[in-house]
Each structure stands twice: as C-alpha cells, then as structure tokens.
Design a protein around this motif. Structure first.
Motif, PDB file in Angstrom:
ATOM      1  N   ILE A  77       0.531  -1.367   0.278  1.00 55.44           N
ATOM      2  CA  ILE A  77      -0.274   0.191   0.122  1.00 55.44           C
ATOM      3  C   ILE A  77       0.908   1.000   0.135  1.00 55.44           C
ATOM      4  N   ALA A  78       0.268   1.815  -0.809  1.00 54.88           N
ATOM      5  CA  ALA A  78       1.574   3.426  -0.553  1.00 54.88           C
ATOM      6  C   ALA A  78       0.246   4.371  -0.360  1.00 54.88           C
ATOM      7  N   MET A  79       0.715   5.347   0.522  1.00 56.23           N
ATOM      8  CA  MET A  79      -0.349   6.958   1.027  1.00 56.23           C
ATOM      9  C   MET A  79      -0.137   7.663   0.649  1.00 56.23           C
ATOM     10  N   ARG A 150       6.791   2.001  -6.267  1.00 57.94           N
ATOM     11  CA  ARG A 150       6.756   0.988  -5.714  1.00 57.94           C
ATOM     12  C   ARG A 150       5.621   0.086  -6.566  1.00 57.94           C
ATOM     13  N   ARG A 151       4.876   0.467  -7.408  1.00 52.38           N
ATOM     14  CA  ARG A 151       3.546  -0.270  -7.909  1.00 52.38           C
ATOM     15  C   ARG A 151       3.429  -0.848  -7.058  1.00 52.38           C
ATOM     16  N   PRO A 152       2.698  -0.209  -6.201  1.00 53.01           N
ATOM     17  CA  PRO A 152       1.622   0.025  -4.603  1.00 53.01           C
ATOM     18  C   PRO A 152       0.753  -0.820  -5.554  1.00 53.01           C
ATOM     19  N   LYS A 153       0.269  -2.599  -4.655  1.00 54.93           N
ATOM     20  CA  LYS A 153      -1.492  -2.827  -4.914  1.00 54.93           C
ATOM     21  C   LYS A 153      -2.324  -2.259  -4.971  1.00 54.93           C
ATOM     22  N   VAL A 154      -2.354  -1.376  -3.610  1.00 52.87           N
ATOM     23  CA  VAL A 154      -3.783  -0.223  -3.320  1.00 52.87           C
ATOM     24  C   VAL A 154      -2.966   1.334  -3.635  1.00 52.87           C
ATOM     25  N   LEU A 155      -3.690   2.188  -3.582  1.00 53.50           N
ATOM     26  CA  LEU A 155      -3.115   3.343  -3.773  1.00 53.50           C
ATOM     27  C   LEU A 155      -3.548   4.603  -2.880  1.00 53.50           C
ATOM     28  N   LEU A 156      -3.375   4.935  -1.784  1.00 51.65           N
ATOM     29  CA  LEU A 156      -4.518   5.677  -0.668  1.00 51.65           C
ATOM     30  C   LEU A 156      -4.028   7.438  -1.147  1.00 51.65           C
ATOM     31  N   MET A 157      -4.695   7.923  -1.169  1.00 52.13           N
ATOM     32  CA  MET A 157      -4.725   9.089  -1.239  1.00 52.13           C
ATOM     33  C   MET A 157      -5.718   9.915  -0.125  1.00 52.13           C
ATOM     34  N   ASP A 158      -5.292  11.103   0.835  1.00 56.01           N
ATOM     35  CA  ASP A 158      -6.111  11.498   1.644  1.00 56.01           C
ATOM     36  C   ASP A 158      -5.850  13.143   1.361  1.00 56.01           C
ATOM     37  N   GLU A 159      -7.107  13.881   0.522  1.00 59.58           N
ATOM     38  CA  GLU A 159      -7.120  15.156   0.293  1.00 59.58           C
ATOM     39  C   GLU A 159      -5.862  15.218  -0.399  1.00 59.58           C
ATOM     40  N   PRO A 160      -5.727  14.692  -1.620  1.00 59.20           N
ATOM     41  CA  PRO A 160      -3.927  15.476  -2.625  1.00 59.20           C
ATOM     42  C   PRO A 160      -4.121  16.150  -2.826  1.00 59.20           C
ATOM     43  N   LEU A 161      -5.344  17.568  -2.881  1.00 60.34           N
ATOM     44  CA  LEU A 161      -5.399  18.221  -4.277  1.00 60.34           C
ATOM     45  C   LEU A 161      -5.506  19.586  -3.487  1.00 60.34           C
ATOM     46  N   SER A 162      -5.968  19.267  -1.947  1.00 57.40           N
ATOM     47  CA  SER A 162      -6.564  20.454  -1.072  1.00 57.40           C
ATOM     48  C   SER A 162      -5.224  21.800  -0.953  1.00 57.40           C
TER      49      SER A 162
END
Ligand SMILES: Nc1ncnc2c1ncn2[C@@H]1O[C@H](COP(=O)(O)OP(=O)(O)OP(=O)(O)O)[C@@H](O)[C@H]1O
Ligand SMILES: [Mg+2]
Length: 353
Positions: A77-79, A150-162
């Motif tokens: 997972i990448a965040m 790292r070619r994550p299986k899951v990408l987590l984004m927490d308000e990346p554009l705010s």
C-alpha cells in the motif's frame, strides 16, 4: 492491483469512536472516493489500511489475506498525504527514488522506475530540481510519483489536492483519473470536497461519525440518498428539506423551478396542451406547488442561486433561466413529484414512495 475488504473495522481512541464498525469491499482497480465531514474518521480509516494504526476490532483483507499484523511496508500500500512531505534537501529524482533505494534496488532499475513514474505524472523535466524550485501542483505530482514507484497494489490518497488553487486542482483531478485508469491501481481517495468525489469516484462512500452512511455510484448517491445526512452533505448547494407532518420532503435546488418554467402555457398544437399532460400525470410529470418568498438572488455567471423561504423552511433554487425575480416578493415555484425524496422525520432514513 488488489481487492480490499474491511470487516467490522473499529478504531477507538479512548472514548472517541473514530472508526465505528465499517464493512466495505473495494474491487480490484476500483477508484473509491471516501467523502465525509471533518472528524468523520476518514484519515483514521486510511491509517488503519496503511498499517499506521492497529484496529481496536475487525479485519483488513488484501486479496483475501488478513494484513492486520503485517507491517506497513509489506502491505503493498502506498499513501499520499495532504502535505506532500517531500524531503526538502533531496532533488525530485531522489525524492521519487527514495522508497526504491530503501529496498536496495540497483541504480539501473531505480532509474527505469523513476522515469516510468515521472513520465506518468508528466514531471520528467523536473527530476534535477529541488522541491523549493517547483510549484505546489508539481510537488503534489512528485508525491504521487513517489507513491507509485514501488507499483503498490493499493494507492491511498488523503486530500492530496486540497493545497492547490481551484484551477490547478481541477486539472490535477482530470490527470489523476486518467493515470489511475491507465495503471489500474486500486485507489481510495479521501476528500471532503463533494465535487471531487463525484468527478473521480467509480463509487463514493459517504462517512459520518465513524460509519459509512451510504456507498454507491455518484449518480446513486446524488439522486437516491439513503438518509438526510447524505442528502444534506452531497450537492452544492445541498438538498432542500421541508417538514410535513412526520415526513421530511427533500428536493434538489435545480429541480425547484418557477411555475412558468415547469408548467408552460397551453401548447397550440394539442388540445389541453402540456398543461393537460401535466395534470394527467403522464410520465411522472405531476407537480407540487409552493409559494416561495425570495430573499436574495446570487448571480454566479452561468447560473443563479435564489435563496428564500417556504413557510419556515430555508430553500434554495438553482436557476439557469434569466427570469426577473425580485427580492422580497413571493413567487409560485414547483417541483416534479418524481424529484421529491421522502425521509422519516425521526431518524432521517429514506422512505420509498
Ligand atoms: N490519535 C488520536 N487520538 C485521539 N483521537 C483521535 C486521534 N486521531 C483521530 N482522533 C479523533 O478521531 C476522529 C476522527 O478523526 P479523523 O482524523 O479520522 O477525521 P477526518 O475525517 O480525517 O477529518 P478531516 O476531514 O478533518 O481530516 C476525530 O474526532 C479525531 O479527533
Ligand atoms: Mg483527515
């Protein structure tokens, strides 16, 4: 790419129920937008996914495998956080390559992977610069490239554009959607901006007080809200509500129109005309009429918001037509019955009618 499941997930901080029983399945390659007000538990849920918090109860499964006890690095997972958290003294190249270096990859492989991620985010020309020499929008791309490298299986984004201004933000949104589709990474995207959630999500999960109030396609969330919380949270401006006996009537501002628009004069072409059709209820065109007292008209260029009241209820109409509506006057407005949603006054839950 991966399928993600949450089963009865809870995270309590003392008596604060940050995440309070979430069951959720996210499909392989899906883009799920997690929408909710401040304090509803969005970041806590992301941190649980990433392994930065451990659940009080419940499980997290990635491709069917329980990862509750797996350390963050092993989850695939990448965040990406709201603050891009770039290393200020490292070049863009070194920022993006950092996770690969930690893994001990050789120079050649690192170069290839960084170039792949940089190409995807259109920042190939910035690799030699320092973070202080690039714009906010570019920093945000670097942060995403670093997450993807790292070619994550899951990408987590927490308000990346705010942190971006409205225009850059809109462009970044389009690009985000394109590259996510391109590489098909399962993505969970946290926002409290409902336009972003509507525009990006294959599905939207609306969170309220540590729980998911509703999950569904953007249209479903918008048109068929499961309760007054979702109806009142999604939409700018949100749904209008009128209390009547034990029921709350809800309708969207763009469905609340001056009577002369919704009920045009008799057509010369048919007996009874459109008015006859409306009265006859063909195709669900029956209407409900209201006396709308107009308090303020806000001109927003392509449309206008008309603020006013029906009895004690504050109501908004979203109009594109250029009718003359005077502040302080009462005007006849109506809604098609098809556009009205009914909710239980006691608990706010949708009543199907
Ligand atoms: N480490 C912590 N210790 C105690 N309480 C916490 C902790 N982290 C979060 N909380 C509480 O848990 C609740 C959910 O917080 P969270 O950060 O997940 O909300 P959020 O939906 O991300 O909000 P925002 O939109 O403001 O970022 C809040 O009441 C918050 O105060
Ligand atoms: Mg948060």
């Amino acid at each position: 790419m991966a399928k993600v499941e949450l089963i009865g997930l809870k995270k309590y901080f003392g008596h604060v129920k940050a995440v309070d029983g979430i069951d959720l399945e996210i499909k392989d390659g899906e883009f799920l937008a997690l929408l909710g007000p401040s304090g509803s538990g969005k970041t806590t849920l992301m941190r649980l996914f990433a392994g930065l918090e451990s659940p009080t109860e419940g499980s997290i499964l990635i491709d069917g495998k329980n990862v509750n006890d797996a350390p963050p690095r092993e989850r695939g997972i990448a965040m990406v956080f709201q603050s891009y958290a770039l290393y200020p003294h490292k070049s863009v190249f070194k920022n993006i390559s950092f996770p690969l270096k930690v893994e001990g990859l050789n120079k050649e492989d690192i170069k290839k992977k960084v170039e792949w991620a940089a190409g995807l985010l259109h920042i190939g020309h910035l690799l030699e610069r320092m973070p202080s020499q690039i714009s906010g929008g570019e920093k945000q791309r670097v942060a995403i490239a670093r997450a993807l490298v790292r070619r994550p299986k899951v990408l987590l984004m927490d308000e990346p554009l705010s942190n971006l201004d409205a225009k850059v933000r809109h462009m970044a949104r389009e690009e985000l959607k394109l590259f996510q589709r391109d590489i098909g990474v399962t993505t969970i995207y946290v926002t409290h901006d409902q336009a972003e959630a509507m525009g990006l999500g294959d599905r939207i999960a609306v969170m309220n007080a540590g729980r998911i109030s509703q999950i569904g396609a953007p249209d479903e969330i918008y048109n068929e809200p499961s309760d007054t919380f979702v109806a009142g949270f999604v939409g700018i401006p949100p749904m209008n509500f009128i209390e009547k006996d034990n029921v709350i009537l809800g309708f969207r501002p763009e469905t609340f129109l001056p009577a002369e628009l919704i009920n045009p004069p008799i057509s010369p072409f048919s007996k009874g005309g459109l008015r006859g059709i409306l009265k006859g209820g063909m195709g669900g065109l029956d209407i409900m009429k209201f006396k709308f007292r107009i308090e303020r008209v806000e001109n927003l260029g392509s449309y206008r918001l008309v603020y006013g009241t029906i009895g004690e209820n504050k109501i908004i109409s979203n109009l594109s037509a250029r009718l003359v509506l005077k502040e302080g006057e009462e005007h006849e407005f109506c809604v098609r019955l098809n556009d009205i949603r009914y909710f239980d006054k006691n608990n706010g839950v949708r009543i199907k009618k």
